[in-house]
Enzyme design. Structure first.
Site, PDB file in Angstrom:
ATOM      1  N   LEU A   1      -3.623  -1.807  -1.758  1.00 13.23           N
ATOM      2  CA  LEU A   1      -3.514  -2.887  -2.731  1.00 13.23           C
ATOM      3  C   LEU A   1      -3.911  -4.143  -1.974  1.00 13.23           C
ATOM      4  O   LEU A   1      -3.183  -4.613  -1.098  1.00 13.23           O
ATOM      5  CB  LEU A   1      -2.084  -3.001  -3.275  1.00 13.23           C
ATOM      6  CG  LEU A   1      -1.818  -4.132  -4.276  1.00 13.23           C
ATOM      7  CD1 LEU A   1      -2.645  -3.945  -5.538  1.00 13.23           C
ATOM      8  CD2 LEU A   1      -0.331  -4.209  -4.623  1.00 13.23           C
TER       9      LEU A   1
ATOM     10  N   CYS B   1       0.827  -1.188   0.000  1.00 11.16           N
ATOM     11  CA  CYS B   1       0.000   0.000   0.000  1.00 11.16           C
ATOM     12  C   CYS B   1       0.867   1.244   0.000  1.00 11.16           C
ATOM     13  O   CYS B   1       2.085   1.183  -0.078  1.00 11.16           O
ATOM     14  CB  CYS B   1      -0.897   0.017   1.248  1.00 11.16           C
ATOM     15  SG  CYS B   1      -1.799  -1.518   1.508  1.00 11.16           S
TER      16      CYS B   1
ATOM     17  N   ASN C   1       1.892  -0.013   5.506  1.00  8.00           N
ATOM     18  CA  ASN C   1       2.261  -0.507   4.182  1.00  8.00           C
ATOM     19  C   ASN C   1       3.130  -1.737   4.377  1.00  8.00           C
ATOM     20  O   ASN C   1       4.153  -1.662   5.053  1.00  8.00           O
ATOM     21  CB  ASN C   1       3.033   0.592   3.434  1.00  8.00           C
ATOM     22  CG  ASN C   1       3.751   0.079   2.200  1.00  8.00           C
ATOM     23  OD1 ASN C   1       3.313  -0.878   1.579  1.00  8.00           O
ATOM     24  ND2 ASN C   1       4.858   0.712   1.858  1.00  8.00           N
ATOM     25  N   GLY C   2       2.716  -2.868   3.800  1.00  9.43           N
ATOM     26  CA  GLY C   2       3.562  -4.046   3.883  1.00  9.43           C
ATOM     27  C   GLY C   2       2.802  -5.311   4.181  1.00  9.43           C
ATOM     28  O   GLY C   2       1.591  -5.391   3.979  1.00  9.43           O
TER      29      GLY C   2
ATOM     30  N   ILE D   1      12.282 -11.551 -18.523  1.00 13.00           N
ATOM     31  CA  ILE D   1      12.477 -10.707 -19.697  1.00 13.00           C
ATOM     32  C   ILE D   1      13.856 -10.985 -20.270  1.00 13.00           C
ATOM     33  O   ILE D   1      14.796 -11.333 -19.544  1.00 13.00           O
ATOM     34  CB  ILE D   1      12.307  -9.206 -19.409  1.00 13.00           C
ATOM     35  CG1 ILE D   1      13.336  -8.716 -18.401  1.00 13.00           C
ATOM     36  CG2 ILE D   1      10.900  -8.889 -18.965  1.00 13.00           C
ATOM     37  CD1 ILE D   1      13.442  -7.216 -18.381  1.00 13.00           C
TER      38      ILE D   1
ATOM     39  N   GLY E   1      14.495 -12.702  -5.894  1.00 16.07           N
ATOM     40  CA  GLY E   1      15.687 -13.288  -5.290  1.00 16.07           C
ATOM     41  C   GLY E   1      16.602 -12.269  -4.643  1.00 16.07           C
ATOM     42  O   GLY E   1      17.743 -12.607  -4.291  1.00 16.07           O
TER      43      GLY E   1
END
Length: 630
Positions: A51, A2, A75-76, A291, A364
Site C-alpha cells: 500500500l 502492507c 509492513n508499517g 459515523i 485516538g
C-alpha cells in the site's frame, strides 16, 4: 502499510518456489493493493503486498542492498526514518531511494538487532542477511502491526501478517487448539500468546526472533518493555507542558505521507485531541470523518461536529443502522480467529468512510491504556484502597460470604452491582482485575463445556495470564499493574487487532499517535494521581487540553462505540442464538453441551438473564471455526 509473508529453512537451505511465496502474499492483497513482489534464494523467500504511502515510485519491496547482502520485506511506517537516515549517512551509508524501508537495510548493517531501539514506528519486519544466512523477524514495541509464524513439516518456518497467509501454504495443517477457545470466551479475543490454530505463534509486541541456519528455532527475544516502576517529578504545569509536547511531536511525525491523510473523529477526548494538534500543524483543513447510529444514546455526531467546526475541518459523516450486523461474515473473514469485540462493526464502517477520501487516517487509540481512561481502572483503584485496609483472610471471609448471598444484577450499572463488587473485594488484585476485564465468567464457561473439554484444559483458565502478568509487573501499585497487564494483553489482542484488521480490510493505513512509545513511557512515570483523580481518568491530559477543547468535550461521560448485541439476540438475531445449540460446528467439536447453549439462548430471549455478550461470542466462534476447519 502492507502485508508480508515468507519462508525460511533453518536447517537445510532447500529451494523455495516463488509461486508458493506469491500465493501466501496474495492472500493478503487487501493489505497492499498497489503492488506486489517476491524474492527468493536457497532456503529463504520473502513476499510483499504494497500500500504505497511514502516514496511512491521508489519504495517497492522486497528491497535489497545493491550488493544483495541484505533483503527486507516489512509492513508499517518508520516515523523518524529521516533522522535515522542522517545518522547512517554520517557513518557512510549510501541511499538509493527516499523510502523508510531502505533505512532498515543500512540500519541492520550498522547496528544489527540494536537497530530496533532507534526506530520510532509501527512495524513487522522480515530481514534476511545473506552473509550470516539469518532471518530477523521483528515487531514494534506495542504490537500495532501483527506477525504470525509456524513451523511446517518440511522444516520451513512460514510467516505472514495474517493467518490467512499461512493458510495459503499447502503444508500448513489446520488443527484447533481448545485452550485458545477458552481464552477467547474468557477475554473476547484470542490473546497474542495463543492461537486457535495449533502450531501458530504470534511474535509478541516488542520482541524479535533471529532465525539462524543450522540452529533450532529459538524463543523470541524481548527488546522493549514499558516500565511503571519509576516516577517523574514536577509541578502540574510542567507535566502538562511535557505531556502536550509529547502529543504534539507524536501527531506531527505521523502526518508525513505522500498520499491523502485525515483522521477519525468520534467527538471523544482522544480523537478530538489528535484533530486539534493536526489542525495546529497543518496549513490545510484536516479531513475528518465520523459515523453515527440511528439509535438515541449511541450517537456522538453532535460532539464530533463541535470539534470539526472549532478547527474548521473538512468533515464527513455517515449514519449506520443500530442493527448493522450484515458485516459479520466480512469480519470473520478478515479477523481469521474469532473476535468478539462488537465495536469492530462500527470501526469497519468508519474505516470504510475514511478510505473514500484518504489513504492514511490518524486515530485516538492508546490514551485510555496509557493514562487510565477506562472506567474499570477507577473501580479497580477504589477496590485496591479497600484491599489495603483489610487482611486477605478478613476480606475473603466477609466479602466472599456477602457476595455469594447477594442477588445477581447483570442488568444494573456497574456501581450498583454489589454482588460483583463484593466478590471482587474477596479476591486478590490480579484475580479481581482479570474477572473485571473478562467477558464470559469462568462458571458460565465451565457450564458450557463437556466433561472431555474441561479435562482437556487441564486447569488452564483465560484469566491466569492476567494474574501472572500483574504479579510480575514492573509497577508500584495496583493501578500500574492493571495498566501494564492491559498493555500486554488487551491492547495488542483487542484494540490494535481490531484497528489493524478493519483498516486493512479496506486498504487504509491507520496510525496511532497516542501510542508513540515516548508518550507511553512518559505517561507510565506519572504519579497515579496525575492519571486518575477524583473519578477522572486521563486527568493530566484533560487539564493540558483545556486550552484546545471545550469542557463539555473533555469532561462528558465516556461513550465509545456501543453495539446493542443484547437487543439483537432478543429480536433480529433471536433465531441465530437458538440455532447455536444445533450447530454442527460447535457440537462436532466435542467441546460444548448443546443443552447448555440452548438454555443460555432461551434465558436471554425471555429476559430472565443477560447473556448477550456470551451469545455474540458463541456466534462469532461458530462462524470462525466453520471457516477455518470447515
Amino acid at each position: 502499510m502492507c502485508g508480508i509473508a515468507g519462508l525460511y529453512y533453518p536447517g537445510v537451505p532447500k529451494p523455495v518456489e516463488p509461486s508458493r511465496v506469491k500465493a501466501m502474499a496474495d492472500a493478503l492483497a487487501h493489505r497492499g493493493p498497489d503492488g506486489s513482489g517476491v524474492w527468493t534464494a536457497p532456503g529463504v523467500g520473502l513476499g510483499h503486498r504494497r500500500l504505497s504511502i511514502i516514496d511512491l515510485a521508489g519504495g517497492a519491496q522486497p528491497m535489497a542492498t545493491p550488493e544483495g547482502d541484505c533483503v527486507v520485506s516489512y509492513n508499517g511506517e518508520i516515523y523518524n526514518f529521516l533522522e535515522v537516515r542522517a545518522e547512517l549517512e554520517a557513518k557512510g551509508a549510501k541511499f538509493q531511494s527516499n523510502s523508510d524501508t531502505e533505512v532498515l537495510l543500512h540500519g541492520w548493517r550498522a547496528w544489527g538487532a540494536a537497530m530496533l531501539s532507534r526506530l520510532n514506528g509501527m512495524f513487522a519486519i522480515a530481514l534476511y542477511d545473506a552473509r550470516a544466512q539469518s532471518l530477523l523477524l521483528a515487531r514494534d514495541r506495542l504490537g500495532v502491526k501483527p506477525l504470525h509464524y509456524a513451523e511446517l513439516s518440511d522444516g520451513a518456518v512460514a510467516f505472514a501478517s495474517e493467518i490467512k497467509g499461512l493458510l495459503a501454504h499447502p503444508l500448513f495443517r489446520r488443527q484447533p487448539d481448545f485452550s485458545a477457545v477458552e481464552d477467547f470466551l474468557g477475554l473476547g479475543y484470542v490473546p497474542d500468546d495463543a492461537s486457535v490454530l495449533a502450531g501458530v505463534k504470534k511474535l509478541p509486541a516488542g520482541h524479535y526472533l533471529l532465525l539462524e541456519r543450522g540452529k533450532p528455532v529459538p524463543a523470541p527475544t524481548e527488546w522493549w518493555d514499558i516500565d511503571f516502576s519509576k516516577r517523574t517529578k514536577g509541578s502540574v504545569r510542567d507535566l502538562e507542558a511535557q505531556l502536550i509536547e509529547h502529543m504534539r511531536a507524536a501527531v506531527r511525525s505521523r502526518m508525513i505521507a505522500d498520499v491523502p491523510l485525515g483522521a477519525f473523529l468520534s467527538g471523544g477526548v482522544d480523537s478530538s485531541a489528535v484533530v486539534a494538534l493536526m489542525a495546529e500543524a497543518s496549513r490545510n483543513a484536516v479531513k475528518t470523518c465520523t459515523i453515527g447510529f440511528d439509535e438515541t444514546g449511541h450517537d456522538e455526531r453532535v460532539y464530533a461536529r463541535v470539534v470539526a467546526e472549532r478547527f474548521r475541518t473538512e468533515h464527513r459523516t455517515r449514519t449506520v443502522a443500530a442493527d448493522d450486523f450484515q458485516l459479520i461474515d466480512t469480519l470473520v473473514h478478515h479477523f481469521d480467529e474469532p473476535f468478539a469485540d462488537a465495536s469492530a462493526l462500527a470501526t469497519y464502517r468508519v474505516c470504510e468512510l475514511a478510505r473514500e477520501t484518504v489513504t492514511v487516517a490518524l486515530s485516538g487509540d492508546g490514551a485510555d491504556e496509557a493514562l487510565a481512561g477506562y472506567r474499570r481502572y477507577r473501580f479497580h483503584a477504589a477496590e485496591e484502597r479497600v484491599r489495603g485496609l483489610l487482611p486477605a483472610a478478613v476480606r475473603q471471609g466477609v466479602f466472599g460470604t456477602l457476595g455469594r448471598l447477594y442477588p445477581k444484577a447483570d442488568w444494573a450499572p456497574r456501581p450498583l452491582r454489589a454482588k460483583t463488587t463484593l466478590l471482587a473485594l474477596a479476591e486478590d488484585s490480579g484475580a479481581a482485575y482479570a474477572n473485571a476485564v473478562g467477558v464470559t465468567a469462568p462458571p458460565v464457561r465451565q457450564g458450557l463445556y463437556t466433561d472431555a473439554a474441561r479435562a482437556q484444559l487441564g486447569g488452564h483458565r483465560a484469566e491466569n495470564r492476567y494474574v501472572e502478568t500483574m504479579r510480575n509487573a514492573p509497577a508500584r501499585d495496583g493501578l500500574d499493574r492493571a495498566q501494564y497487564a492491559d498493555f500486554k494483553h488487551w491492547l495488542p489482542g483487542d484494540i490494535l487487532t481490531k484497528m489493524d484488521r478493519t483498516s486493512m480490510a479496506v486498504s487504509l493505513e491507520a496510525r496511532e499517535p497516542l501510542l508513540d512509545y515516548r508518550f507511553v513511557e512518559f505517561a507510565a512515570t506519572l504519579p497515579a494521581s496525575m492519571r486518575l483523580r477524583a473519578g477522572q481518568g486521563k486527568w493530566l491530559m484533560k487539564k493540558a487540553l483545556e486550552p484546545y477543547l471545550p469542557k463539555d468535550i473533555l469532561y462528558r461521560p465516556k461513550m465509545g462505540f456501543v453495539t446493542p448485541v443484547s437487543a439483537w439476540f432478543r429480536k433480529a438475531l433471536a433465531d441465530e442464538a437458538a440455532a447455536l445449540s444445533r450447530s454442527a460446528v460447535l457440537a462436532g467439536s466435542g467441546w460444548f453441551e448443546p443443552k447448555a447453549i440452548a438454555r443460555l439462548a432461551e434465558e436471554h430471549r425471555s429476559g430472565r438473564a443477560e447473556h448477550g455478550r456470551t451469545l455474540w461470542q458463541l456466534m462469532m466462534l461458530e462462524r470462525s471455526l466453520g471457516r477455518l476447519f470447515g
